[in-house]
Design an enzyme around this catalytic site. Sequence first.
Site, PDB file in Angstrom:
ATOM      1  N   SER A 153     -10.559 -36.241  62.964  1.00 50.16           N
ATOM      2  CA  SER A 153      -9.941 -37.108  61.969  1.00 50.16           C
ATOM      3  C   SER A 153      -8.487 -36.693  61.730  1.00 50.16           C
ATOM      4  O   SER A 153      -7.670 -36.722  62.630  1.00 50.16           O
ATOM      5  CB  SER A 153     -10.765 -37.078  60.683  1.00 50.16           C
ATOM      6  OG  SER A 153     -10.522 -38.218  59.903  1.00 50.16           O
TER       7      SER A 153
ATOM      8  N   LYS B 112      -7.537 -53.596  37.928  1.00 49.89           N
ATOM      9  CA  LYS B 112      -7.220 -52.170  37.804  1.00 49.89           C
ATOM     10  C   LYS B 112      -8.460 -51.294  37.956  1.00 49.89           C
ATOM     11  O   LYS B 112      -8.384 -50.173  38.472  1.00 49.89           O
ATOM     12  CB  LYS B 112      -6.558 -51.908  36.438  1.00 49.89           C
ATOM     13  CG  LYS B 112      -6.099 -50.477  36.231  1.00 49.89           C
ATOM     14  CD  LYS B 112      -5.016 -50.108  37.228  1.00 49.89           C
ATOM     15  CE  LYS B 112      -4.496 -48.698  36.995  1.00 49.89           C
ATOM     16  NZ  LYS B 112      -3.495 -48.303  37.987  1.00 49.89           N
TER      17      LYS B 112
END
Length: 373
Positions: free
Chosen positions: A203, A255
């Site tokens: 990764s 949000k």
Amino acid sequence: MSDDPTRQEGTQEGHDGPVNSDQTNEFKEDPWTEGPEVPPGKGAKQTSGAPGDDAETLRERQRLAQLEMMDHWIGGVLTEQRRTRRWKLFFRLMFLAVVLVALSAALYSLFWDSPSVATPTQRHLGIVEVNGVIASDSPANAERIIQGLNRAWDAESAAAVVLHINSPGGSPVQSQRIYAEIMRLREQGDKPIIAVIEDIGASGAYYIAAAADEIIASPVSLVGSIGVIYAGFGFEEAIERLGVERRVLTAGENKAFLDPFQPLDDDAETFWQGVLSQTHRQFIDDVRAGRGERLSDSSDIFSGLIWSGEQGIELGLVDQLGSLEQLSRDQVGNIDWVDYTPSLDPFERFTRRFTEVAAEVLGIRAPNTPLRF
């Protein structure tokens, strides 16, 4: 000794004069004190003074007894104060010791923690360690690794800069910063930059390795895992069963779209998947830019799968199989390398480890970013 038998049977001589035999029966064995029982009035008479003492003498005796009691009380207070002072002194010394350790660590990191001051003159490999999770609050952070890269790069006797990688990945931002610095140095072309992967270089760690001129791994090293992940939980049903009301106030209708106590609707999932896909595309583009035509055409390379070092050769993820010792022999003729990674001072290591353990125990440890390479 009197010859009068009546006197022998009826009286006994004592310090205070003759005592009747009837009175001696009053001095029974007291099971509580394991001594003779004192009749009423006897104790009071003895503590109040000797027979024949006048009132002034008795008052003086009482005053002396009160003074003695006061001395005992003052002595206890002074003893307690001395104990309190000792503890205060102990904690002050402990605080001073902590301050001195922190100051010593800071001075050490400023003036003595610099391997470039004593760079060896013989040719060697310049090692930079990338060990553990890549994150801003871990030892494998961008600032520390970049500083090590530049130290090794500037060392004239360093034949090559070697990224010694043993990491499962981590922060996309930290990985990209290190990648960009390696590419900048690589374009100068003064010396090779080589990534050596130990147990794992996956990764974000492979993201960093892809910027190197060459990648070396063991046949059983784990490489690849080119993908982006976000993981979370959904607790909306659990909170309803517990009868708990979730109160969230936001300015902006989306949000709180990743709030684990609210359901993730289709629009929010589509948006977030777009963020992941774009980040993945950036990952793929940078790996292609670093590896170039060495990568195979297999679509599985960028699927997030992880491969062994031997499989990585076939896919173009790895250039050759080997080890750090073998690389050192090839580059400088013997096993000789210098670690240019800035060392962590002892106080920072202690506070970092203590903070990590406390956060894990309290269950409040969280990554700085929800996205992970």
